[in-house]
Design a protein around this motif. Structure first.
Motif, mmCIF file in Angstrom:
data_model
loop_
_atom_site.group_PDB
_atom_site.id
_atom_site.type_symbol
_atom_site.label_atom_id
_atom_site.label_comp_id
_atom_site.label_asym_id
_atom_site.label_seq_id
_atom_site.Cartn_x
_atom_site.Cartn_y
_atom_site.Cartn_z
ATOM 1 N N PRO A 207 36.356 -32.382 34.311
ATOM 2 C CA PRO A 207 37.751 -31.112 34.053
ATOM 3 C C PRO A 207 38.214 -31.761 33.002
ATOM 4 O O PRO A 207 38.255 -32.683 31.870
ATOM 5 C CB PRO A 207 38.379 -32.042 35.262
ATOM 6 N N PRO A 208 38.825 -30.995 32.145
ATOM 7 C CA PRO A 208 39.025 -29.775 33.016
ATOM 8 C C PRO A 208 38.154 -28.606 32.576
ATOM 9 O O PRO A 208 37.473 -28.308 31.479
ATOM 10 C CB PRO A 208 40.635 -29.058 31.756
ATOM 11 N N LEU A 209 37.758 -27.676 33.582
ATOM 12 C CA LEU A 209 37.071 -26.725 33.732
ATOM 13 C C LEU A 209 37.979 -25.839 32.758
ATOM 14 O O LEU A 209 38.968 -25.137 33.083
ATOM 15 C CB LEU A 209 37.706 -25.774 34.751
ATOM 16 N N LEU A 210 37.587 -24.530 32.241
ATOM 17 C CA LEU A 210 38.127 -24.322 31.457
ATOM 18 C C LEU A 210 37.401 -22.704 31.899
ATOM 19 O O LEU A 210 38.380 -21.558 31.717
ATOM 20 C CB LEU A 210 37.947 -23.538 29.523
ATOM 21 N N THR B 29 41.031 -22.948 36.893
ATOM 22 C CA THR B 29 40.729 -23.162 36.528
ATOM 23 C C THR B 29 42.495 -24.079 36.717
ATOM 24 O O THR B 29 42.977 -24.760 35.559
ATOM 25 C CB THR B 29 40.853 -22.673 35.219
ATOM 26 N N ALA B 30 42.900 -23.666 37.713
ATOM 27 C CA ALA B 30 44.569 -24.103 37.265
ATOM 28 C C ALA B 30 44.067 -25.725 37.974
ATOM 29 O O ALA B 30 45.531 -26.843 37.752
ATOM 30 C CB ALA B 30 45.195 -24.131 38.219
ATOM 31 N N GLY C 67 38.459 -27.931 38.747
ATOM 32 C CA GLY C 67 38.456 -26.442 38.057
ATOM 33 C C GLY C 67 37.520 -26.676 39.524
ATOM 34 O O GLY C 67 36.401 -27.340 39.884
ATOM 35 N N ARG C 68 37.031 -25.481 40.331
ATOM 36 C CA ARG C 68 36.344 -25.217 40.901
ATOM 37 C C ARG C 68 36.106 -23.682 41.006
ATOM 38 O O ARG C 68 36.428 -22.554 40.583
ATOM 39 C CB ARG C 68 36.983 -25.571 42.115
ATOM 40 N N LEU C 69 34.728 -23.052 41.942
ATOM 41 C CA LEU C 69 34.472 -22.365 41.942
ATOM 42 C C LEU C 69 34.692 -21.873 43.794
ATOM 43 O O LEU C 69 33.572 -22.392 44.640
ATOM 44 C CB LEU C 69 32.861 -22.015 41.536
ATOM 45 N N LYS D 279 31.898 -23.645 31.052
ATOM 46 C CA LYS D 279 32.599 -24.318 29.452
ATOM 47 C C LYS D 279 33.802 -25.080 30.060
ATOM 48 O O LYS D 279 34.554 -25.045 30.733
ATOM 49 C CB LYS D 279 33.082 -23.189 28.895
ATOM 50 N N ALA D 280 33.897 -26.748 29.619
ATOM 51 C CA ALA D 280 34.977 -27.068 30.145
ATOM 52 C C ALA D 280 35.103 -28.237 28.236
ATOM 53 O O ALA D 280 34.169 -28.204 27.479
ATOM 54 C CB ALA D 280 34.815 -28.632 31.264
ATOM 55 N N GLY D 281 37.002 -28.402 28.977
ATOM 56 C CA GLY D 281 37.481 -29.171 27.675
ATOM 57 C C GLY D 281 38.326 -28.679 26.916
ATOM 58 O O GLY D 281 39.227 -28.018 28.277
#
Length: 139
Positions: A25-28, A54-55, A59-61, A84-86
């Motif tokens: 995380p954080p997931l973009l 992404t909240a 984050g999750r799918l 993409k994360a960051g």
């Protein structure tokens, strides 16, 4: 067994939700989900089958209503999630406290050449700053 078996280590999520927590995380965003057949060919799992949350942290799918989980043909690594994360592309995207912690570490390493990064992390005070941004568990 869960719908992501063989792809990542962790708990079986199929029994509780149709969501997969994503690391780092954080997931973009999620760029693409590939599903591999037994012959190592891949197909794209349509983005209409899931949405990206992404909240939360992490984050999750999440499968959309009525979507069928993918069924890979490979025994291991049958599903590939490109993400993409960051914090973003610019230094200003990184939270100010994290930038401050990095500056403290770098200054300490400059002043105490030969110290390890672990020593600098603690001695500079950056460890305390970074602690507030640490994710302890993805499950």
């Amino acid at each position: 067994s869960g719908w992501w078996d063989g792809v990542r280590e962790g708990a079986d999520i199929a029994s509780s939700t149709a969501a997969l927590p994503l690391p780092k995380p954080p997931l973009l965003s999620v760029t693409q989900v590939n599903v591999y057949a037994a012959d190592n060919t891949s197909s794209i799992f349509a983005a209409s089958n899931y949405f990206v949350d992404t909240a939360g942290v992490p984050g999750r799918l999440v499968l959309t209503q009525g979507a069928v989980p993918p069924t890979p043909g490979r025994v291991a690594n049958g599903i590939e999630i490109q993400l993409k994360a960051g914090y973003g592309a610019t230094p200003q995207s990184v939270p100010a406290l994290l930038r401050q912690g990095m500056k403290q570490m770098i200054a300490h390493l400059y002043e105490h050449r030969g110290d390890s990064a672990d020593q600098a992390l603690l001695a500079s005070g950056a460890a305390a700053i970074f602690q507030t941004h640490r994710v302890m568990s993805l499950t």
